[in-house]
Design a protein around this motif. Structure first.
Motif: not given
Length: 536
Positions: A502-523
């Motif tokens: 799940n992406t975080p729901a809000t930041v400072n009451s602002q609805e979040i649509f995060p950007k998913f960048l090619a450089s993001y990684s997961l280990t």
């Protein structure tokens, strides 16, 4: 063998340092030894680009912008070759009669002149207003019938139909108590029409000489009947105001099965999905694009088809396509009509993980209330369109699930007093993740499971930069196993991790649509940690 070495050394040291007679063997307190054994099980590491590249669909392109934001791009195309949809002109036939002047019998020969004007109509199939036509093929045919004996030399002049050198067409012949047929090729000719009482009209003039011999007469009511036909017509170009018609220019069923690889229904909400239709149009008529039925289809678990229909202003209001003007005859005009979150609920359409998109596109000619000057070239009237589905990975995830398995191999903890599974994650992705841990046998049966473990924390977001992760989050989670779990670990074939993201729901009451960048990684690193507790 090694577990007995250390107790033996301790026992020898005690024995050497004491008088053996003073040693109370029965009351000897031996120390307890506790040790931890960590065994790596497996590790996965990938970038978001690598994950997206695994989509099983060769028709989906993956594009990357200057900040490495990824977009999924699917393209298709359709074309429309107009024939008679927008304007249809068949054979045009008009008939009338020429009133002959009553003339008594004459003792000598006499020439009687006739001259009469007529207005005829030129009606297309749907009564469009035509200004002019230029013929590619066709013929004029004139049939003149006289029931009187005198010879009649006649001329029929059509002021509105002219040759390439702008000379009016005249058909001439002679008839006497018979029918005479004259014809004229229309290739390269032009007819200019006038509007009268809502009809397209043209003028003709019938003139001639009736040659009366001695004793011949013309009775009252005698007439010449003539029929003029424009037949077998095809056109290089037609000018006019063609009114409003609706024609289907595209009816596509587009396979978007790759959504099944992205997530289930309502798991993904894109911030701004787009459908861009790039038109190339040679039809000289203003065309409004009407999206009739646009819907996403998904097959549910019972085999029934669920449909989600697109709605919004783009559906209710035609979107104008670029068209050439009368000063741009022969030109191809390029334009783009877009569907987005501002004029439709496109996000909902893609949020249901559709298997196919059904795309019905119609064109409405002259969608506004004005009366423009249109032109139409039957042999060069086409609409070609490239359809682009563009999905920038700026999105919310809701309970999106992914699975990852690790083979256990010969891992055994038969002598361990306790065992935990340690999951270490280093995460750039803007998602919080819980995990169901399953130990499966070789038949995929669950031997043991631990539900809802929090294993991954969202990377911190730079809100000012549009929710871009600026550093990874490292998280270590130990999942203790019960005795049943240890037994399952010893007997199992592999460990399966069911990740719910799940992406975080809000930041400072602002609805979040995060950007998913090619450089993001997961280990993700998985290991088993066993505790051995024994006395000397």
């Amino acid at each position: 063998m090694k577990r007995f070495v250390y107790p033996l050394i301790c026992f020898l040291l005690i024995a050497v340092g004491c008088d053996i007679d003073q040693v109370d063997i029965d009351n000897l307190q031996t120390p307890r030894i506790t040790s931890l054994v960590a065994v790596p099980i497996g590790e996965i590491s990938f970038s978001l680009r690598e994950l997206i590249d695994e989509l099983d669909d060769s028709t989906v392109a993956i594009e990357e912008d200057s900040v490495t934001l990824l977009s999924l791009v699917y393209t298709d195309s359709f074309s429309y070759q107009s024939s008679n949809d927008l304007i249809d002109i068949g054979d045009i036939t008009n008939s009338d009669s020429v009133d002959l002047p009553e003339t008594p019998a004459t003792p000598t020969s006499l020439d009687v002149l006739i001259d009469q004007a007529f207005t005829f109509t030129y009606p297309p199939q749907n009564q469009e207003q035509i200004d002019s036509v230029i013929y590619a093929t066709g013929d004029l045919e004139l049939r003149v019938t006289s029931s009187i004996a005198p010879v009649i030399d006649y001329n029929l002049t059509i002021q509105n139909t002219v040759s390439p050198s702008n000379v009016a067409v005249t058909l001439s012949g002679s008839v006497a108590n018979s029918t005479d047929i004259q014809s004229q090729s229309l290739v390269g000719y032009k007819t200019i029409l006038a509007e009268q009482n809502g009809e397209n009209t043209f003028s003709v003039n019938f003139s001639g000489v009736i040659h009366l011999s001695a004793g011949q007469s013309i009775a009252a009511g005698d007439v010449i009947i003539f029929t003029l036909t424009y037949q077998n017509q095809s056109f290089d170009i037609i000018y006019g105001d063609f009114g409003r018609d609706t024609v289907e220019i595209g009816n596509q069923v587009i396979d978007v099965g790759f959504f099944a690889d992205l997530g289930g229904e309502d798991a993904i909400e894109f911030l701004n999905p787009q459908v861009n239709i790039n038109f190339r149009n040679t039809i000289g008529i203003p065309l409004g694009i009407a999206f009739g039925e646009v819907f996403a289809a998904t097959t549910d678990s019972t085999g029934n088809t669920d449909s989600t229909f697109l709605s919004g202003s783009a559906i209710t209001t035609p979107q104008l396509m670029g068209s050439p003007t009368v000063d741009e005859v022969g030109s191809t005009i390029e334009s783009t009509v877009s569907l987005n979150r501002n004029n439709s609920d496109l996000a909902k359409l893609f949020g249901n993980a559709p298997e196919s998109i059904h795309f019905n596109v119609s064109a409405i000619s002259n969608p506004s209330a004005t009366n423009p000057q249109n032109f139409f070239q039957p042999d060069n009237s086409t609409v070609e369109a490239d359809v682009e589905f563009r999905l920038p990975l700026v999105m919310k995830l809701t309970d999106l699930q992914r699975e990852q398995s690790f083979n256990l191999g010969d891992l055994k903890f038969t002598e361990a007093d306790s065992v935990s599974l340690r999951i270490v994650t280093s995460n750039w992705l803007p998602v919080n993740t819980s995990m169901d841990l399953q130990i499966l046998d070789e038949n995929d049966s669950i031997l043991y499971q631990v539900l809802n473990n929090k294993v991954m924390v969202s990377a911190d977001q730079n809100v000012a930069a549009g929710f871009i992760s600026y550093e990874p989050k490292v998280n270590v989670e130990d999942v203790p196993l019960s005795p049943d779990g240890i037994e399952a670990l010893n007997n199992g074939d592999r460990i399966n991790l069911v990740l719910t993201m799940n992406t975080p729901a809000t930041v400072n009451s602002q609805e979040i649509f995060p950007k998913f960048l090619a450089s993001y990684s997961l280990t993700v690193k998985l290991s088993a940690v066993g505790k051995l507790d024994y006395g000397l």
